[in-house]
Scaffold this active site. Structure first.
Site, PDB file in Angstrom:
ATOM      1  N   VAL A   9      -8.042   1.647 -48.182  1.00  0.00           N
ATOM      2  CA  VAL A   9      -8.051   2.972 -48.434  1.00  0.00           C
ATOM      3  C   VAL A   9      -8.708   4.215 -49.236  1.00  0.00           C
ATOM      4  O   VAL A   9      -9.506   3.964 -49.911  1.00  0.00           O
ATOM      5  CB  VAL A   9      -6.178   3.501 -48.180  1.00  0.00           C
ATOM      6  CG1 VAL A   9      -5.806   3.227 -47.274  1.00  0.00           C
ATOM      7  CG2 VAL A   9      -6.116   3.169 -50.055  1.00  0.00           C
ATOM      8  N   SER A  10      -9.248   5.311 -49.412  1.00  0.00           N
ATOM      9  CA  SER A  10     -10.049   5.477 -49.589  1.00  0.00           C
ATOM     10  C   SER A  10      -9.658   6.188 -51.094  1.00  0.00           C
ATOM     11  O   SER A  10     -10.330   6.745 -52.297  1.00  0.00           O
ATOM     12  CB  SER A  10     -10.598   6.952 -49.148  1.00  0.00           C
ATOM     13  OG  SER A  10     -10.917   6.421 -48.120  1.00  0.00           O
ATOM     14  N   THR A  11      -8.158   6.358 -51.625  1.00  0.00           N
ATOM     15  CA  THR A  11      -7.812   7.343 -52.509  1.00  0.00           C
ATOM     16  C   THR A  11      -6.687   6.496 -53.092  1.00  0.00           C
ATOM     17  O   THR A  11      -5.860   5.437 -52.103  1.00  0.00           O
ATOM     18  CB  THR A  11      -7.293   8.486 -52.697  1.00  0.00           C
ATOM     19  OG1 THR A  11      -6.560   8.597 -51.492  1.00  0.00           O
ATOM     20  CG2 THR A  11      -8.275   9.330 -51.844  1.00  0.00           C
TER      21      THR A  11
END
Length: 180
Positions: A9-11
């Site tokens: 996931v990006s964050t």
């Protein structure tokens, strides 16, 4: 053949749960799932690098979706080549494609380019929306810190919580909390 899994996931605020569940449903053992909580715009990710060290010829890496492995087409092509040179196949569960065979590699390359183009479109739309919002007077970023001593001094000077909240653009409940 051993199964490995990769999730990203990006964050840190986003959850890996859906991807981890999908990998487990495909039979990937928990100790063979590697994950990252950072952008897919580069390949220098700890989980991905560890995965690359662990896999061997004949293994298969499962990833829920193509864009979870990476965002940049050139990086994706190089990564797929690296797995291929090691004799490791990559299968994308949701997309129903695998890097087994030349056709699979070609499809992955094309879809990587599409994913990168979509990412650029998302960034363009986001920036346009941000510019429109700024033009309408929307302010971005954190609210300024409240000067608590000023609130206490104003209250001591006899100002009501409503007067203080209006003057400092803060909630009355905030004034009460500070003055407790």
């Amino acid at each position: 053949m051993r199964l490995f899994g990769y999730a990203r996931v990006s964050t840190c605020q986003q959850s890996l749960d859906i991807q981890l569940k999908a990998l487990a449903e495909q039979g990937v053992e928990p100790h063979r799932i590697f994950s990252d909580k950072e952008s897919g715009s580069h390949l220098n990710r700890e989980g991905l690098q560890t995965l690359l060290m662990k896999v061997e010829k004949g293994d298969q890496v499962l990833v829920k979706k193509l864009d979870r492995l990476g965002r940049d087409t050139a990086d994706m092509v190089n990564l797929i080549k690296e797995f291929d040179n090691m004799g490791v196949a990559v299968r994308f569960i949701d997309d129903g494609i695998s890097t087994d065979g030349e056709m699979g590699k070609m499809v992955v390359t094309i879809l990587s380019a599409v994913a990168q183009a979509e990412r650029h479109r998302i960034l363009e739309r986001t920036n346009e929306g941000r510019q429109e919002a700024k033009a309408r007077g929307v302010k971005f970023g954190r609210k300024p810190k409240i000067d608590k001593t000023r609130v206490i001094d104003m209250r001591a000077a006899g100002k009501s919580a409503t007067e203080i909240s209006r003057e400092l653009s803060i909630g009355r409940s905030t004034v009460y909390k500070i003055c407790e």
